[in-house]
Design an enzyme around this catalytic site. Sequence first.
Site, PDB file in Angstrom:
ATOM      1  N   SER A   5     -40.720  19.680 -28.591  1.00 47.32           N
ATOM      2  CA  SER A   5     -40.968  20.543 -27.433  1.00 47.32           C
ATOM      3  C   SER A   5     -39.702  21.299 -27.077  1.00 47.32           C
ATOM      4  CB  SER A   5     -41.423  19.707 -26.243  1.00 47.32           C
ATOM      5  OG  SER A   5     -41.349  20.485 -25.063  1.00 47.32           O
ATOM      6  N   HIS A  33     -43.813  22.861 -30.101  1.00 47.85           N
ATOM      7  CA  HIS A  33     -44.575  22.731 -28.849  1.00 47.85           C
ATOM      8  C   HIS A  33     -43.904  23.577 -27.769  1.00 47.85           C
ATOM      9  CE1 HIS A  33     -47.257  20.410 -26.140  1.00 47.85           C
ATOM     10  NE2 HIS A  33     -46.256  20.457 -25.272  1.00 47.85           N
ATOM     11  N   ASP A  35     -44.120  24.777 -23.838  1.00 48.84           N
ATOM     12  CA  ASP A  35     -44.692  24.431 -22.537  1.00 48.84           C
ATOM     13  C   ASP A  35     -44.659  25.630 -21.591  1.00 48.84           C
ATOM     14  OD1 ASP A  35     -45.268  21.529 -22.750  1.00 48.84           O
ATOM     15  OD2 ASP A  35     -43.127  21.437 -23.202  1.00 48.84           O
ATOM     16  N   MET A  37     -45.509  26.933 -18.000  1.00 51.59           N
ATOM     17  CA  MET A  37     -45.744  26.394 -16.649  1.00 51.59           C
ATOM     18  C   MET A  37     -45.662  27.528 -15.633  1.00 51.59           C
ATOM     19  SD  MET A  37     -43.446  22.942 -16.686  1.00 51.59           S
ATOM     20  CE  MET A  37     -43.248  21.933 -18.162  1.00 51.59           C
ATOM     21  N   HIS A  66     -48.873  24.747 -24.892  1.00 53.05           N
ATOM     22  CA  HIS A  66     -49.414  23.826 -23.886  1.00 53.05           C
ATOM     23  C   HIS A  66     -49.365  24.554 -22.549  1.00 53.05           C
ATOM     24  CE1 HIS A  66     -48.732  19.777 -21.568  1.00 53.05           C
ATOM     25  NE2 HIS A  66     -49.901  20.313 -21.293  1.00 53.05           N
ATOM     26  N   MET A  68     -49.753  24.756 -18.892  1.00 52.64           N
ATOM     27  CA  MET A  68     -49.858  24.027 -17.629  1.00 52.64           C
ATOM     28  C   MET A  68     -49.925  25.082 -16.528  1.00 52.64           C
ATOM     29  SD  MET A  68     -47.134  21.089 -18.638  1.00 52.64           S
ATOM     30  CE  MET A  68     -46.591  22.097 -20.001  1.00 52.64           C
ATOM     31  N   MET A 137     -51.717  13.414 -21.963  1.00 54.25           N
ATOM     32  CA  MET A 137     -50.405  13.429 -21.301  1.00 54.25           C
ATOM     33  C   MET A 137     -49.974  11.998 -21.001  1.00 54.25           C
ATOM     34  SD  MET A 137     -49.323  16.503 -21.175  1.00 54.25           S
ATOM     35  CE  MET A 137     -47.834  16.082 -20.267  1.00 54.25           C
ATOM     36  N   GLY A 142     -44.960  18.666 -16.153  1.00 55.36           N
ATOM     37  CA  GLY A 142     -44.043  19.458 -15.339  1.00 55.36           C
ATOM     38  C   GLY A 142     -42.590  19.393 -15.782  1.00 55.36           C
ATOM     39  N   PHE A 143     -42.190  18.241 -16.297  1.00 53.50           N
ATOM     40  CA  PHE A 143     -40.764  18.086 -16.614  1.00 53.50           C
ATOM     41  C   PHE A 143     -40.577  17.235 -17.871  1.00 53.50           C
ATOM     42  CE2 PHE A 143     -41.240  18.762 -12.107  1.00 53.50           C
ATOM     43  CZ  PHE A 143     -40.330  19.794 -11.869  1.00 53.50           C
ATOM     44  N   GLY A 144     -39.505  17.549 -18.608  1.00 54.17           N
ATOM     45  CA  GLY A 144     -39.115  16.719 -19.743  1.00 54.17           C
ATOM     46  C   GLY A 144     -38.321  15.519 -19.260  1.00 54.17           C
ATOM     47  N   GLY A 145     -38.092  14.586 -20.170  1.00 54.44           N
ATOM     48  CA  GLY A 145     -37.194  13.478 -19.887  1.00 54.44           C
ATOM     49  C   GLY A 145     -37.744  12.388 -18.991  1.00 54.44           C
ATOM     50  N   ASP A 175     -48.134  13.593 -25.405  1.00 53.36           N
ATOM     51  CA  ASP A 175     -47.038  14.408 -24.883  1.00 53.36           C
ATOM     52  C   ASP A 175     -46.424  13.752 -23.655  1.00 53.36           C
ATOM     53  OD1 ASP A 175     -45.339  16.426 -24.078  1.00 53.36           O
ATOM     54  OD2 ASP A 175     -46.927  17.866 -23.609  1.00 53.36           O
ATOM     55  N   GLY A 176     -45.129  13.397 -23.799  1.00 57.53           N
ATOM     56  CA  GLY A 176     -44.384  12.888 -22.656  1.00 57.53           C
ATOM     57  C   GLY A 176     -43.764  11.531 -22.930  1.00 57.53           C
ATOM     58  N   GLY A 197     -39.707  16.081 -26.721  1.00 54.60           N
ATOM     59  CA  GLY A 197     -38.751  17.076 -26.243  1.00 54.60           C
ATOM     60  C   GLY A 197     -37.341  16.543 -26.223  1.00 54.60           C
ATOM     61  N   SER A 198     -37.042  15.711 -25.216  1.00 55.30           N
ATOM     62  CA  SER A 198     -35.669  15.226 -25.075  1.00 55.30           C
ATOM     63  C   SER A 198     -35.236  14.359 -26.259  1.00 55.30           C
ATOM     64  CB  SER A 198     -35.505  14.469 -23.756  1.00 55.30           C
ATOM     65  OG  SER A 198     -36.551  13.547 -23.566  1.00 55.30           O
TER      66      SER A 198
HETATM   67  C1  DX5 Z   1     -43.978  17.971 -19.833  1.00 56.49           C
HETATM   68  C2  DX5 Z   1     -44.207  18.720 -21.105  1.00 56.49           C
HETATM   69  C3  DX5 Z   1     -43.684  18.055 -22.301  1.00 56.49           C
HETATM   70  C4  DX5 Z   1     -42.195  17.795 -22.292  1.00 56.49           C
HETATM   71  C5  DX5 Z   1     -42.002  16.459 -22.924  1.00 56.49           C
HETATM   72  O1  DX5 Z   1     -44.828  18.422 -18.855  1.00 56.49           O
HETATM   73  O2  DX5 Z   1     -45.582  18.970 -21.311  1.00 56.49           O
HETATM   74  O3  DX5 Z   1     -44.052  18.750 -23.487  1.00 56.49           O
HETATM   75  O4  DX5 Z   1     -41.427  18.731 -22.989  1.00 56.49           O
HETATM   76  O5  DX5 Z   1     -40.664  16.120 -22.816  1.00 56.49           O
HETATM   77  P1  DX5 Z   1     -40.169  14.646 -23.209  1.00 56.49           P
HETATM   78  O6  DX5 Z   1     -40.483  14.448 -24.655  1.00 56.49           O
HETATM   79  O7  DX5 Z   1     -38.709  14.722 -22.923  1.00 56.49           O
HETATM   80  O8  DX5 Z   1     -40.894  13.682 -22.321  1.00 56.49           O
HETATM   81 ZN    ZN Z   2     -46.154  19.785 -23.302  1.00 52.31          ZN
END
Ligand code: DX5
Ligand code: ZN
Length: 227
Positions: A5, A33, A35, A37, A66, A68, A137, A142-145, A175-176, A197-198
Amino acid sequence: MIAPSILSADFARLADEAAAVAGAGGAGADWLHVDVMDAHFVPNLTLGLPVVEALLAATEVPIDCHLMIDDPDRWAIGYAEAGAHNVTVHVEAAADPVALAKNLRAAGALAGLSLKPGTPLEPYVETLRHFDTLLVMSVEPGFGGQSFISDVLDKVRSARRLVDTGHLRLLVEIDGGINAETIEAAAEAGVDCFVAGSAVYGADDPARAVALLRDRVRAVTPHRWTE
Ligand code: DX5
Ligand code: ZN
């Protein structure tokens, strides 16, 4: 399949960040991927169609969008028409997901449906017959990490059963919170495609992180790999 991501990538260097996971000879990311938003469906704002178009021109890796966003019935089609490989909308936001899926497919994309962690699978099984991917999900979008919510694995197992018994024909994507530790349980539950992602872009060597994640999946589910 592994789908890094770009939410955790350097947004000022997206083409380089895509190249960093592309790998050589099919060894790298399967999908990239992206995102999208809108600060309405989720409390964060990222990027939209112009950036996706620029990425499509900059990489050969298939783009996994994706969305959102509110009102995907209106906006999703543009991503399919631009050439995204898979376009995923949220069931909580879509007014007519079946019509949306038909339009996405007609535009040449795979159609994806995503469920937030608290959204059950059962009411949408018939709807999912029109989709190519199911994005489960494993964090609040909404957020990574964020930390992996392992409760969603029951939903993954149910979806896997529906696919294995022929009731659905789709890829199960998660995802997540996916990293070298959590990916094994997700793989055992029956995930086909892992978004990270992270765990990828937070690593010193993103391509190596992709390879390590794939190794973990292969180690716990050797029977699902034909290569
Ligand atoms: C969060 C995103 C994810 C995000 C995942 O809402 O949809 O795609 O990038 O990040 P990680 O892998 O760091 O949880
Ligand atoms: Zn995503």
